[in-house]
Scaffold this active site. Structure first.
Site, PDB file in Angstrom:
ATOM      1  N   LYS A 136       0.995  -1.370  -0.104  1.00 22.92           N
ATOM      2  CA  LYS A 136      -0.233  -0.274  -0.076  1.00 22.92           C
ATOM      3  C   LYS A 136       0.774   1.198   0.070  1.00 22.92           C
ATOM      4  O   LYS A 136       0.372   2.267  -0.567  1.00 22.92           O
ATOM      5  CB  LYS A 136      -0.974  -0.080   1.165  1.00 22.92           C
ATOM      6  CG  LYS A 136      -2.167  -1.101   0.927  1.00 22.92           C
ATOM      7  CD  LYS A 136      -3.343  -0.444   1.752  1.00 22.92           C
ATOM      8  CE  LYS A 136      -4.311  -1.543   1.503  1.00 22.92           C
ATOM      9  NZ  LYS A 136      -5.578  -1.532   2.382  1.00 22.92           N
ATOM     10  N   LYS A 159      -5.050  -9.993  -7.208  1.00 20.00           N
ATOM     11  CA  LYS A 159      -6.180 -10.284  -6.010  1.00 20.00           C
ATOM     12  C   LYS A 159      -7.168  -9.368  -6.716  1.00 20.00           C
ATOM     13  O   LYS A 159      -6.902  -8.105  -6.884  1.00 20.00           O
ATOM     14  CB  LYS A 159      -5.826  -9.640  -4.857  1.00 20.00           C
ATOM     15  CG  LYS A 159      -6.609  -9.907  -3.602  1.00 20.00           C
ATOM     16  CD  LYS A 159      -6.179  -9.608  -2.225  1.00 20.00           C
ATOM     17  CE  LYS A 159      -6.077  -8.158  -2.127  1.00 20.00           C
ATOM     18  NZ  LYS A 159      -5.864  -7.585  -0.884  1.00 20.00           N
ATOM     19  N   LYS A 218     -10.593  -3.483  -4.281  1.00 20.82           N
ATOM     20  CA  LYS A 218     -11.315  -2.266  -4.604  1.00 20.82           C
ATOM     21  C   LYS A 218     -10.604  -1.167  -5.098  1.00 20.82           C
ATOM     22  O   LYS A 218     -11.015  -0.233  -5.650  1.00 20.82           O
ATOM     23  CB  LYS A 218     -11.701  -1.870  -3.035  1.00 20.82           C
ATOM     24  CG  LYS A 218     -12.590  -2.572  -2.166  1.00 20.82           C
ATOM     25  CD  LYS A 218     -12.761  -1.877  -0.718  1.00 20.82           C
ATOM     26  CE  LYS A 218     -13.372  -2.801   0.008  1.00 20.82           C
ATOM     27  NZ  LYS A 218     -13.141  -2.611   1.640  1.00 20.82           N
TER      28      LYS A 218
END
Ligand code: TYM
Length: 335
Positions: free
Chosen positions: A113, A197, A200
């Protein structure tokens, strides 16, 4: 302590997708017959990256609506948003002083992230997994239903619990929480790339099925889902090195409740994916149609969802407060 207690949470950031549903939320409902369950909308985790305040409120209500639409019973169990229970932040501070920097430095989600610009990431993003441990331990939860991507965070929560127990000499104070992942849906992959994956934050909306997508959109996304040019496999071994095909079969299996072998046998050798995809789209639409409709019905009555969250928050506080008091006593804080 012998009783079991389930805790889990979902971040109110962006749309919930098929991965969130099959990996976690569907399991939330399934566990409530056998366990006492606490399901949290983790708004404090969401602000580790900037959130527009109005969008955060809307997303918080939407995640709560998804829990309800998936069948979680807010009267016999608890649905609440994290910021209503101050104990999460308080316990997180105490656990920040238990967790070791070396442990946090190993967290792959932070690395993903924060990306290359780690110096500019918030301190909250770095400390995020400790807050997650606090979420679980504040309720002495024993089981945590999540997707496989949360495995490392769960192992950290166990390490923190163990060290707190050892440091304070209260050997069984925190139970070591166990991860519960669904066998065929622990890691749903992107519809555009079988090595990524479903997420969102993927810039391509085509990569995921959102819980708010209508029937046409779902069907179109499945029709366009990436496959490869080989025919459908004859058996399970034929899924090797075919991550996109394997992913679609896993999704089919999770939604239809058939095992992968049965599905493969049904379509074995067909030289293109169109029949398989048509059936999968139909199964997905019939599964999600009622959930989407219920979510949008609930979202028309936000006052009701807010009342559910407030009531859940009060009941969560009542469980959390004595645990936090015991933690403070063990640490040696004067009260
Ligand atoms: P979050 O909001 O990213 O995801 C919510 C849940 O969805 C699962 N999930 C998936 N499962 C299968 N396939 C996928 N592609 C997929 N993508 C997401 C996640 O594993 C998760 O179960 N850190 C957590 C939230 C959290 C939490 C907690 C969870 C905060 N505190 C305490 C459990 C207990 C997160 O970011 O989930």
């Amino acid at each position: 302590m012998t009783a079991t207690r389930v805790f889990s949470g979902v971040q109110p950031t962006g749309n919930l997708h098929l991965g969130n549903y099959l990996g976690a939320v569907r399991n939330f409902a399934a566990l409530q017959d056998s366990h006492e369950c606490i399901y949290c909308v983790v708004d404090m985790h969401a602000i580790t990256v900037w959130q527009d305040p109005a969008a955060l409120k809307q997303a918080t209500l939407e995640v709560a609506a998804a829990y309800l639409a998936a069948g979680v019973d807010p009267e016999n169990h608890i649905i609440f948003n994290q910021s209503q229970v101050p104990g999460h932040a308080e316990l997180a501070w105490a656990l920040n002083c238990v967790a070791r920097i070396g442990w946090i430095n190993r967290m792959t989600q932070f690395k993903d992230k924060a990306g290359k610009n780690r110096e500019k990431a918030s301190v909250g993003l770095y400390a995020y997994p400790v807050l997650q441990a606090a979420d679980i331990l504040l309720y002495k939860a024993t089981h945590v239903p999540v997707g496989e991507d949360q495995k490392q965070h769960l192992e950290l929560a166990r390490d923190i619990a163990q060290k707190f127990n050892n440091d304070t000499g209260a050997q069984d104070f925190f139970p070591l929480p166990e991860i519960l992942t669904p066998p065929e849906a622990a890691r749903i992959m992107s519809l555009r790339d079988g090595s990524a994956k479903m997420s969102k934050s993927d810039p391509s909306d085509q990569s995921r099925i959102n819980l708010t997508d209508d029937a046409d959109t779902i069907a179109k996304k499945i029709r366009k889902a990436r496959t490869d040019s080989d025919p459908l496999p004859e058996n399970k071994d034929g899924l090797e090195n075919r991550p996109e095909v394997k992913n679609l079969i896993n999704i089919y299996s999770a939604l239809a409740g058939d095992d992968a072998e049965t599905i493969i046998a049904r379509y074995a050798g067909q030289d293109n994916f169109s029949g398989f995809k048509t059936d999968l789209a139909e199964i997905a639409v019939s599964h999600f149609g009622p959930i989407t409709a219920e979510m949008s019905r609930l979202m028309d009555d936000k006052v009701h969802i807010e009342a559910v969250l407030r009531d859940g928050g009060a009941r969560a506080r009542a469980i959390a407060e004595p645990v936090l008091r015991d933690v403070y006593d063990l640490i040696g804080f004067v009260r």
